[in-house]
Design a protein around this motif. Structure first.
Motif, PDB file in Angstrom:
ATOM      1  N   ARG A   1      38.157  48.025  22.703  1.00 33.12           N
ATOM      2  CA  ARG A   1      37.004  48.557  23.133  1.00 33.12           C
ATOM      3  C   ARG A   1      36.125  48.987  21.849  1.00 33.12           C
ATOM      4  O   ARG A   1      35.127  49.000  21.809  1.00 33.12           O
ATOM      5  CB  ARG A   1      37.243  49.960  23.991  1.00 33.12           C
ATOM      6  CG  ARG A   1      36.193  50.845  24.315  1.00 33.12           C
ATOM      7  CD  ARG A   1      35.188  49.888  25.408  1.00 33.12           C
ATOM      8  NE  ARG A   1      34.012  50.964  25.643  1.00 33.12           N
ATOM      9  CZ  ARG A   1      33.018  51.010  25.099  1.00 33.12           C
ATOM     10  NH1 ARG A   1      32.851  50.262  23.869  1.00 33.12           N
ATOM     11  NH2 ARG A   1      32.102  51.947  25.444  1.00 33.12           N
TER      12      ARG A   1
ATOM     13  N   CYS B   1      31.728  49.234  20.175  1.00 37.22           N
ATOM     14  CA  CYS B   1      31.096  50.510  19.816  1.00 37.22           C
ATOM     15  C   CYS B   1      29.952  50.344  18.493  1.00 37.22           C
ATOM     16  O   CYS B   1      30.367  49.766  17.666  1.00 37.22           O
ATOM     17  CB  CYS B   1      31.889  51.812  19.294  1.00 37.22           C
ATOM     18  SG  CYS B   1      33.134  52.032  20.623  1.00 37.22           S
TER      19      CYS B   1
ATOM     20  N   PHE C   1      33.335  59.006  21.544  1.00 32.94           N
ATOM     21  CA  PHE C   1      33.438  59.088  23.045  1.00 32.94           C
ATOM     22  C   PHE C   1      34.659  58.429  23.258  1.00 32.94           C
ATOM     23  O   PHE C   1      35.258  58.633  24.414  1.00 32.94           O
ATOM     24  CB  PHE C   1      32.001  58.811  23.427  1.00 32.94           C
ATOM     25  CG  PHE C   1      32.147  59.036  25.055  1.00 32.94           C
ATOM     26  CD1 PHE C   1      31.676  60.359  25.174  1.00 32.94           C
ATOM     27  CD2 PHE C   1      32.270  58.409  26.007  1.00 32.94           C
ATOM     28  CE1 PHE C   1      31.899  61.156  26.395  1.00 32.94           C
ATOM     29  CE2 PHE C   1      32.313  58.711  27.437  1.00 32.94           C
ATOM     30  CZ  PHE C   1      32.255  60.246  27.617  1.00 32.94           C
ATOM     31  N   VAL C   2      34.649  57.045  23.090  1.00 34.77           N
ATOM     32  CA  VAL C   2      35.909  56.164  23.489  1.00 34.77           C
ATOM     33  C   VAL C   2      37.261  56.740  23.243  1.00 34.77           C
ATOM     34  O   VAL C   2      38.303  56.810  24.019  1.00 34.77           O
ATOM     35  CB  VAL C   2      35.931  54.845  23.000  1.00 34.77           C
ATOM     36  CG1 VAL C   2      37.099  54.066  23.132  1.00 34.77           C
ATOM     37  CG2 VAL C   2      34.504  54.027  23.472  1.00 34.77           C
TER      38      VAL C   2
ATOM     39  N   GLU D   1      29.841  56.802  19.800  1.00 33.75           N
ATOM     40  CA  GLU D   1      30.402  55.934  20.554  1.00 33.75           C
ATOM     41  C   GLU D   1      32.091  55.830  20.429  1.00 33.75           C
ATOM     42  O   GLU D   1      32.592  55.663  21.303  1.00 33.75           O
ATOM     43  CB  GLU D   1      29.723  54.508  20.638  1.00 33.75           C
ATOM     44  CG  GLU D   1      28.330  54.414  21.474  1.00 33.75           C
ATOM     45  CD  GLU D   1      27.901  53.116  21.633  1.00 33.75           C
ATOM     46  OE1 GLU D   1      26.622  53.006  21.636  1.00 33.75           O
ATOM     47  OE2 GLU D   1      28.599  52.131  21.712  1.00 33.75           O
ATOM     48  N   ARG D   2      32.333  55.564  19.207  1.00 35.99           N
ATOM     49  CA  ARG D   2      33.751  55.548  18.811  1.00 35.99           C
ATOM     50  C   ARG D   2      34.347  56.884  19.363  1.00 35.99           C
ATOM     51  O   ARG D   2      35.372  56.861  19.947  1.00 35.99           O
ATOM     52  CB  ARG D   2      33.955  55.370  17.311  1.00 35.99           C
ATOM     53  CG  ARG D   2      33.638  53.827  17.002  1.00 35.99           C
ATOM     54  CD  ARG D   2      34.174  53.350  15.653  1.00 35.99           C
ATOM     55  NE  ARG D   2      33.559  54.035  14.518  1.00 35.99           N
ATOM     56  CZ  ARG D   2      32.294  53.858  13.868  1.00 35.99           C
ATOM     57  NH1 ARG D   2      31.644  52.728  14.422  1.00 35.99           N
ATOM     58  NH2 ARG D   2      31.830  54.587  13.027  1.00 35.99           N
TER      59      ARG D   2
ATOM     60  N   THR E   1      28.620  65.585  25.311  1.00 38.52           N
ATOM     61  CA  THR E   1      28.480  64.283  24.246  1.00 38.52           C
ATOM     62  C   THR E   1      29.991  64.350  23.640  1.00 38.52           C
ATOM     63  O   THR E   1      30.427  65.571  23.289  1.00 38.52           O
ATOM     64  CB  THR E   1      27.290  64.545  23.432  1.00 38.52           C
ATOM     65  OG1 THR E   1      27.494  65.420  22.730  1.00 38.52           O
ATOM     66  CG2 THR E   1      26.196  64.325  24.308  1.00 38.52           C
TER      67      THR E   1
ATOM     68  N   ASP F   1      28.154  52.889  16.987  1.00 38.39           N
ATOM     69  CA  ASP F   1      28.080  53.867  16.007  1.00 38.39           C
ATOM     70  C   ASP F   1      29.412  55.219  16.088  1.00 38.39           C
ATOM     71  O   ASP F   1      30.048  54.756  17.100  1.00 38.39           O
ATOM     72  CB  ASP F   1      26.890  54.577  16.034  1.00 38.39           C
ATOM     73  CG  ASP F   1      26.528  55.293  17.451  1.00 38.39           C
ATOM     74  OD1 ASP F   1      27.336  55.498  18.371  1.00 38.39           O
ATOM     75  OD2 ASP F   1      25.519  55.428  17.755  1.00 38.39           O
TER      76      ASP F   1
END
Ligand code: GUN
Ligand code: ZN
Length: 467
Positions: A415, A419, A427-428, A424-425, A368, A421
């Motif tokens: 992208r 997102c 991870f991108v 997610e940001r 993660t 949260d």
């Protein structure tokens, strides 16, 4: 060499005023290991933070609203909207002389060493060449947001002097050392157990603890060091507490078979180093792709660290490092990330994390964003026993920082709108991000890289511009 003229972002620049100053932006810093604790509770994220710096250290860090009254008007504040301030990235395994051979096609480890690496490294007998490549290498690291690294030089002491001199100029905390090799390499790259010991000792006396520089005793790997040289390296390490050891371990299956032939009376590959006296705190073993459960237990017990080098392990076809196995909670091994330039293909820790995610996925595990950004920051510092002063944004820590742009390309900007949260940001960011995402890098509080400024022109050792 043609020295590059100083700019406002150069440490030597008269235009950069030292003293108390601050950065404003989002902030992310880890205080616990998400492999061992609840990931969501292992970090602090502040959407709008102020990081106050004085004399190269973090004086305080907290929400902007709470600190603004004391700060506004009393010190310069560099504001980075749409950005995230993190501790500078830490690279636990990289070879600076291999910068000029990244992306050498077609071979696996042992052939690659002979066909490309040993040819390239002979050029570092020339001090001028070593200086040019050291400067280019350190600028690339800083452009990627990496502020500390464990670095291999070559067998030539001049290559170490050149590297540490440039690092001193930037003010970076670097861990580096002369490669030791007394067999199975071209004669021009060989030392002996005695000469390698004496040259390393002189370099330790000159560089270890000078400013922020730290010395790393560097037997390349068991394939190119005799038992006598491994023993001499261990003696040197014992005689100089606080120094580091770095080498390679169990990277490639052909290599593992060869080491077993060279050391038939040892239990396994790690045991070769352990019996020589080269395992313990501040020893860094790169790759460890094919290690056994017994070797992981021995790493854990000894306090040694592993450097996970996913771009290199994929590029050289070495295999898949079992990160979650190494970090198993009942016997966790210290693990940092390594780019392993030039077996690796990117200076960027974001790209390294991108590949680390895919390697974890092929091992049926999930890296993660919390795991990933821990590894690139505090995890690396922990692997190097520097987590009491590097790898976090906390009062008293050294102010090595990277400012990451969350909208560095049109695609990332687009992208990010989808997102939900922070995780997610992030991870991108690690999937799409690279050096373009680095807006600024600070070393001991000083701005050493600013994306908005023109890059320095690169010059060869003879002063010529690249063809
Ligand atoms: N094993 C011994 N030397 C090297 C090296 O320079 N790079 C890699 N990836 N593995 C090695
Ligand atoms: Zn390596």
């Amino acid at each position: 060499m043609t020295p590059c003229p100083p700019t406002a972002s150069d440490p030597a620049s008269p235009r950069f005023a030292a003293g108390r100053h601050a950065l404003r932006g989002g902030m992310l810093s880890f205080h616990a290991d998400p492999f061992l604790a609840e990931p969501a509770e292992s970090f602090v994220h502040l959407p709008d933070a102020l990081v106050v710096i004085e004399d190269g250290k973090i004086l305080e860090a907290g929400p902007y609203d709470g600190l603004r009254a004391r700060v506004e008007g009393s010190m310069p504040v560099a504001h980075y909207p749409d950005a995230l301030i993190l501790p500078g990235f830490i690279d636990t395994h990289i070879h600076y002389p291999q910068t000029q051979m990244i992306g050498a096609c077609g071979e696996q480890l042992l052939e690659w060493l002979h066909k490309y690496t040993f040819v390239t490294e002979q050029q570092f007998a020339h001090r001028a060449h070593a200086e040019v490549v050291s400067e280019l290498f350190l600028r690339e690291l800083l452009r990627a947001g990496t502020t500390t690294a464990a670095v291999y030089c070559t067998v030539h002491p001049e290559s170490v002097d050149a590297f540490f001199e440039v690092s001193e100029r930037f003010g970076t905390c670097m861990i580096a050392g002369k490669v030791l090799m007394d067999r199975n390499a071209p004669p021009a790259l060989l030392d002996t157990a005695e000469s390698g010991y004496a040259q390393s000792k002189a370099l330790i006396e000159k560089w270890h603890g000078k400013g922020r520089q730290l010395y790393c005793i560097t037997p390349r790997f068991a394939g190119t060091s005799s038992e006598a040289q491994l023993a001499a390296a261990a003696r040197l390490w014992r005689e100089h507490p606080g120094t580091y050891v770095q080498t390679h371990l169990s990277e490639n299956l052909g290599e593992v078979d060869w080491i077993a032939e060279l050391f038939p009376h040892h239990d396994d590959y790690f045991n070769v180093y352990q019996r020589a006296g080269l395992a313990g705190p501040r020893a860094i073993f790169a790759h460890a792709v094919h290690v056994s459960e017994g070797e992981l237990c021995a790493c854990h017990r000894s306090g040694a660290a592993l450097a996970h080098c996913p771009t290199s392990n994929l590029f050289l076809g070495s295999g898949l490092f079992r990160l979650f196995d190494a970090k198993r909670a009942d016997r966790p091994v210290r693990v940092g990330l390594g780019t392993d330039i030039g077996g690796g293909t990117a200076f960027s820790q974001l790209q390294t994390l991108n590949e680390a995610y895919k390697v974890a996925a092929l091992n049926q595990t999930r890296l993660t964003a919390a795991h990933a950004f821990y590894l690139a920051t505090r995890g690396g510092a922990h692997a190097l026993y520097l987590d009491d002063r590097l790898g976090a944004i906390e009062a008293g820590y050294e102010a090595d920082l990277v400012v990451l742009d969350l909208k560095s390309t049109p695609l990332m900007d687009f992208r990010m709108r989808y997102c939900a949260d922070l995780m997610e940001r992030l991870f991108v960011l690690m999937t799409l991000g690279d050096d373009r995402a680095v807006r600024a890098t600070y070393v001991a509080g000083r701005p050493v890289y600013d994306r908005a400024r023109q890059p320095q022109p690169f010059r060869h050792a003879d002063g010529a511009a690249p063809a």
